[in-house]
Scaffold this active site. Structure first.
Site, PDB file in Angstrom:
ATOM      1  N   LYS A  22     -12.429 -12.009  -3.230  1.00  0.00           N
ATOM      2  CA  LYS A  22     -12.544 -10.674  -3.847  1.00  0.00           C
ATOM      3  C   LYS A  22     -11.466 -10.490  -4.906  1.00  0.00           C
ATOM      4  CE  LYS A  22     -10.683  -6.901  -1.851  1.00  0.00           C
ATOM      5  NZ  LYS A  22      -9.794  -6.137  -2.736  1.00  0.00           N
ATOM      6  N   ASN A  23     -10.201 -10.784  -4.552  1.00  0.00           N
ATOM      7  CA  ASN A  23      -9.087 -10.453  -5.447  1.00  0.00           C
ATOM      8  C   ASN A  23      -8.965 -11.367  -6.646  1.00  0.00           C
ATOM      9  OD1 ASN A  23      -8.608  -8.242  -3.938  1.00  0.00           O
ATOM     10  ND2 ASN A  23      -6.928  -9.149  -2.762  1.00  0.00           N
ATOM     11  N   CYS A 116      -7.477   1.297  -2.000  1.00  0.00           N
ATOM     12  CA  CYS A 116      -7.071   1.701  -0.649  1.00  0.00           C
ATOM     13  C   CYS A 116      -5.816   2.575  -0.683  1.00  0.00           C
ATOM     14  CB  CYS A 116      -6.782   0.473   0.210  1.00  0.00           C
ATOM     15  SG  CYS A 116      -8.243  -0.480   0.642  1.00  0.00           S
ATOM     16  N   ARG A 121       1.187   3.063  -4.924  1.00  0.00           N
ATOM     17  CA  ARG A 121       0.565   2.040  -5.801  1.00  0.00           C
ATOM     18  C   ARG A 121       0.613   2.427  -7.288  1.00  0.00           C
ATOM     19  NH1 ARG A 121      -4.747  -0.473  -3.116  1.00  0.00           N
ATOM     20  NH2 ARG A 121      -3.842  -2.361  -4.005  1.00  0.00           N
ATOM     21  N   ASP A 304      -2.093  -8.499   3.278  1.00  0.00           N
ATOM     22  CA  ASP A 304      -3.505  -8.208   3.564  1.00  0.00           C
ATOM     23  C   ASP A 304      -3.954  -8.750   4.917  1.00  0.00           C
ATOM     24  OD1 ASP A 304      -4.537  -8.646   0.085  1.00  0.00           O
ATOM     25  OD2 ASP A 304      -3.458  -7.047   1.100  1.00  0.00           O
ATOM     26  N   ARG A 396     -16.585  -2.939   1.245  1.00  0.00           N
ATOM     27  CA  ARG A 396     -16.086  -3.135  -0.123  1.00  0.00           C
ATOM     28  C   ARG A 396     -15.539  -4.554  -0.332  1.00  0.00           C
ATOM     29  NH1 ARG A 396     -11.261  -0.617  -0.932  1.00  0.00           N
ATOM     30  NH2 ARG A 396     -11.076  -2.281  -2.478  1.00  0.00           N
TER      31      ARG A 396
HETATM   32  C1  EPZ Z   1      -3.219  -6.900  -5.131  1.00  0.00           C
HETATM   33  O1  EPZ Z   1      -2.969  -5.512  -5.317  1.00  0.00           O
HETATM   34  C2  EPZ Z   1      -4.398  -6.959  -4.158  1.00  0.00           C
HETATM   35  N1  EPZ Z   1      -5.513  -6.226  -4.734  1.00  0.00           N
HETATM   36  C3  EPZ Z   1      -4.008  -6.308  -2.840  1.00  0.00           C
HETATM   37  O2  EPZ Z   1      -5.069  -6.501  -1.918  1.00  0.00           O
HETATM   38  C4  EPZ Z   1      -2.779  -6.984  -2.280  1.00  0.00           C
HETATM   39  O3  EPZ Z   1      -2.341  -6.275  -1.153  1.00  0.00           O
HETATM   40  C5  EPZ Z   1      -1.644  -6.992  -3.318  1.00  0.00           C
HETATM   41  O4  EPZ Z   1      -2.083  -7.573  -4.550  1.00  0.00           O
HETATM   42  C6  EPZ Z   1      -0.430  -7.753  -2.844  1.00  0.00           C
HETATM   43  O5  EPZ Z   1      -0.748  -9.042  -2.494  1.00  0.00           O
HETATM   44  C7  EPZ Z   1      -6.235  -6.824  -5.705  1.00  0.00           C
HETATM   45  O6  EPZ Z   1      -6.003  -7.939  -6.117  1.00  0.00           O
HETATM   46  C8  EPZ Z   1      -7.369  -6.017  -6.271  1.00  0.00           C
HETATM   47  P1  EPZ Z   1       0.813  -5.503  -6.422  1.00  0.00           P
HETATM   48  P2  EPZ Z   1      -2.004  -4.983  -6.461  1.00  0.00           P
HETATM   49  O7  EPZ Z   1       0.815  -5.005  -7.816  1.00  0.00           O
HETATM   50  O8  EPZ Z   1      -2.107  -5.866  -7.622  1.00  0.00           O
HETATM   51  C9  EPZ Z   1       4.243  -2.163  -6.353  1.00  0.00           C
HETATM   52  C10 EPZ Z   1      -6.745  -5.943  -0.367  1.00  0.00           C
HETATM   53  O9  EPZ Z   1      -6.644  -5.594   0.818  1.00  0.00           O
HETATM   54  N2  EPZ Z   1       3.910  -1.948  -7.778  1.00  0.00           N
HETATM   55  O10 EPZ Z   1       1.162  -6.908  -6.179  1.00  0.00           O
HETATM   56  O11 EPZ Z   1      -2.264  -3.583  -6.647  1.00  0.00           O
HETATM   57  C11 EPZ Z   1       3.083  -1.719  -5.440  1.00  0.00           C
HETATM   58  O12 EPZ Z   1       3.100  -0.352  -5.198  1.00  0.00           O
HETATM   59  C12 EPZ Z   1      -5.793  -5.362  -1.421  1.00  0.00           C
HETATM   60  O13 EPZ Z   1      -7.558  -6.779  -0.783  1.00  0.00           O
HETATM   61  C13 EPZ Z   1       4.685  -1.071  -8.514  1.00  0.00           C
HETATM   62  O14 EPZ Z   1       5.625  -0.475  -8.016  1.00  0.00           O
HETATM   63  O15 EPZ Z   1      -0.578  -5.187  -5.738  1.00  0.00           O
HETATM   64  C14 EPZ Z   1       3.313  -2.565  -4.205  1.00  0.00           C
HETATM   65  O16 EPZ Z   1       4.231  -1.932  -3.382  1.00  0.00           O
HETATM   66  C15 EPZ Z   1      -4.952  -4.240  -0.907  1.00  0.00           C
HETATM   67  N3  EPZ Z   1       4.350  -0.870  -9.818  1.00  0.00           N
HETATM   68  C16 EPZ Z   1       3.891  -3.855  -4.785  1.00  0.00           C
HETATM   69  O17 EPZ Z   1       4.371  -3.554  -6.093  1.00  0.00           O
HETATM   70  C17 EPZ Z   1       3.297  -1.528 -10.412  1.00  0.00           C
HETATM   71  O18 EPZ Z   1       3.035  -1.311 -11.619  1.00  0.00           O
HETATM   72  C18 EPZ Z   1       2.896  -5.006  -4.888  1.00  0.00           C
HETATM   73  O19 EPZ Z   1       1.763  -4.537  -5.557  1.00  0.00           O
HETATM   74  C19 EPZ Z   1       2.533  -2.420  -9.651  1.00  0.00           C
HETATM   75  C20 EPZ Z   1       2.862  -2.622  -8.326  1.00  0.00           C
END
Ligand code: EPZ
Length: 417
Positions: A22-23, A116, A121, A304, A396
């Site tokens: 998915k990701n 989610c 986020r 995840d 989803r």
């Molecule tokens: C991706 O989300 C995945 N989603 C998530 O999977 C996964 O949990 C996550 O990466 C971490 O591995 C998709 O790929 C669609 P991040 P993403 O940016 O990209 C903070 C699932 O269950 N952050 O790596 O949104 C954020 O709040 C989903 O399949 C900022 O502060 O995650 C988090 O605490 C859930 N500012 C951390 O970084 C930003 O601009 C990591 O988030 C971006 C992120």
């Protein structure tokens, strides 16, 4: 509205085949817009997140066709226009249209993405990355207009390791003038899948999968055929199902290296499993030892899989702990596990799981995608009937989860209510 009903206590025997990730797929689909020619994406999972991205592509004027797992995207007639919130808020990954449209047209207008509710986020790192390439970001409430006369390569250091920001900056930088360096980049396999795809279209990206990615801008991106990698989170979820209720259960079409952190923890607990090149076999194990787990960015233990593994930790003989370091609100499944009879306490960003617990089926709610997966896993072991509501969250992100589990002996069904 739908609900999932599970009769627990049935062993799982046979083979489960893992679908495309998915990701990764949710990044590859928007990224295909960067090409001026036909793009073919294969091993695309049949999940509602892909339907939502398809809706945005079609809204923009792309021609999209799907035959089974193969998706063909022709974006030659795309018109760059403002994306309505009604479609972008259906999922988190709609934010990849920011990088793709900015990278191609130097302008994008869209709203804050959905996804989610497992934490705030924010997307500040994405926007900071676009600004470092010379773009101007205008925010009006939840609407963003990002515009640039020219995109120029730059040096970007990510304050927090972010999967989404790493990929989105890559999308915006592939056609920028000059060289872009992303430092402290995320290293997830999905990032490598996207970089390989872009390189096959003619981009010049090196270092994907390491913490420093280097992108040399190019003028044009051509056609390509690309396969989505297997879904390591889906794989991890079924591996845990096998540890809970498996009878020599085979999980095939996996890359074991992508779930090594999980397999290491399972071995530490005393789970019997055997891994091979692209599959593994696993069986229910009793007398599991408790463990301590801390979620980390890849290649550490995936956040995840945090909620799914909790289902298994409730069966261990003793006290396990689980610390969540990526999201601030990812324990919403705990209340429902305790309703089923588990003994879990929350202490800030850590949970303490006192096992073993004999779970008994009840009515529970899926609060988000992986919380829902956790409740399905617990339902497979619980005595009697477990009823899960708000299952749209689960559908989803897991392709044919009911059919896959039913095929190996689970008593599970999806019902309209
Ligand atoms: C991706 O989300 C995945 N989603 C998530 O999977 C996964 O949990 C996550 O990466 C971490 O591995 C998709 O790929 C669609 P991040 P993403 O940016 O990209 C903070 C699932 O269950 N952050 O790596 O949104 C954020 O709040 C989903 O399949 C900022 O502060 O995650 C988090 O605490 C859930 N500012 C951390 O970084 C930003 O601009 C990591 O988030 C971006 C992120």
């Amino acid at each position: 509205m739908k609900q999932i009903i599970i009769q627990g206590g049935n062993l799982l025997e046979g083979t489960i085949r893992i679908s495309g990730a998915k990701n990764s797929a949710v990044a590859l689909v928007p990224a295909s817009l960067l090409s001026d020619e036909l793009v073919k994406l294969d091993n695309i999972p049949n999940i509602s997140d892909i339907d939502a991205l398809n809706e945005i592509l079609t809204f923009l004027g792309a021609k999209v066709s799907r035959k089974g797992e193969l998706m063909e995207i022709d974006s030659s007639a795309v018109e760059n226009k403002s994306i309505p919130e009604s479609i972008s808020k259906k999922l988190r990954a709609s934010y990849y249209f920011m990088g793709a449209l900015l990278g191609k047209y130097k302008k994008v207008e869209m709203y804050f993405p959905g996804g989610c509710s497992i934490g705030a986020r924010p997307i500040n790192l994405h926007l900071k990355g676009f600004e470092a390439l010379g773009a101007k970001v205008i925010g009006e409430g939840s609407k963003y207009t990002i515009i640039a006369d020219e995109l120029k390569g730059g040096h970007i250091y990510l304050d927090t390791v972010s999967v989404g920001a790493t990929i989105n900056i890559m999308l915006a930088a592939v056609k920028a003038t000059g060289i872009t360096i992303i430092d402290n980049a995320a290293k997830e396999p999905e990032i490598v899948n996207v970089a390989t795809f872009l390189n096959q279209m003619g981009a010049k990206i090196s270092g994907a999968g390491t913490s420093q990615i280097r992108i040399t801008g190019v003028e044009k991106l051509g056609s390509c055929y690309m396969e989505v990698i297997p879904d390591r989170i889906e794989a991890g979820t079924y591996v845990i199902a096998g540890a809970l209720m498996g009878k020599n259960l085979k999980i095939e079409n996996i890359i074991p290296e992508h779930i090594e952190a999980l397999l290491t923890k399972l071995r530490e607990m005393g789970v019997s499993l055997d891994t091979y090149d692209d599959y593994l076999t696993i069986s229910k194990s009793d007398n599991l030892k408790p463990v301590d787990i801390t979620t980390q960015v890849y290649p550490g233990f995936a956040t995840d899989l945090q909620q799914p593994i909790t289902a298994l930790l409730t069966t261990c003989n003793g006290v396990s702990t689980l610390e969540e370091t990526i999201y601030e609100n990812r324990f919403q499944n705990v209340e429902y596990l305790n309703k089923l009879g588990a003994n879990i306490t929350i202490d800030g960003q850590k949970i303490i799981i006192d096992g073993p617990s004999k779970l008994v089926g009840k009515k529970v709610v899926a609060t988000d995608l992986r919380a829902g997966a956790c409740l399905i896993l617990s339902g497979l072991t619980a005595q009697g009937e477990t009823i899960i509501e708000e299952v749209e969250h689960i559908l989803r992100g897991y392709e044919n989860i009911i059919e896959k589990l039913e095929a190996v002996g689970a008593k599970i069904k999806l019902e309209e209510i």
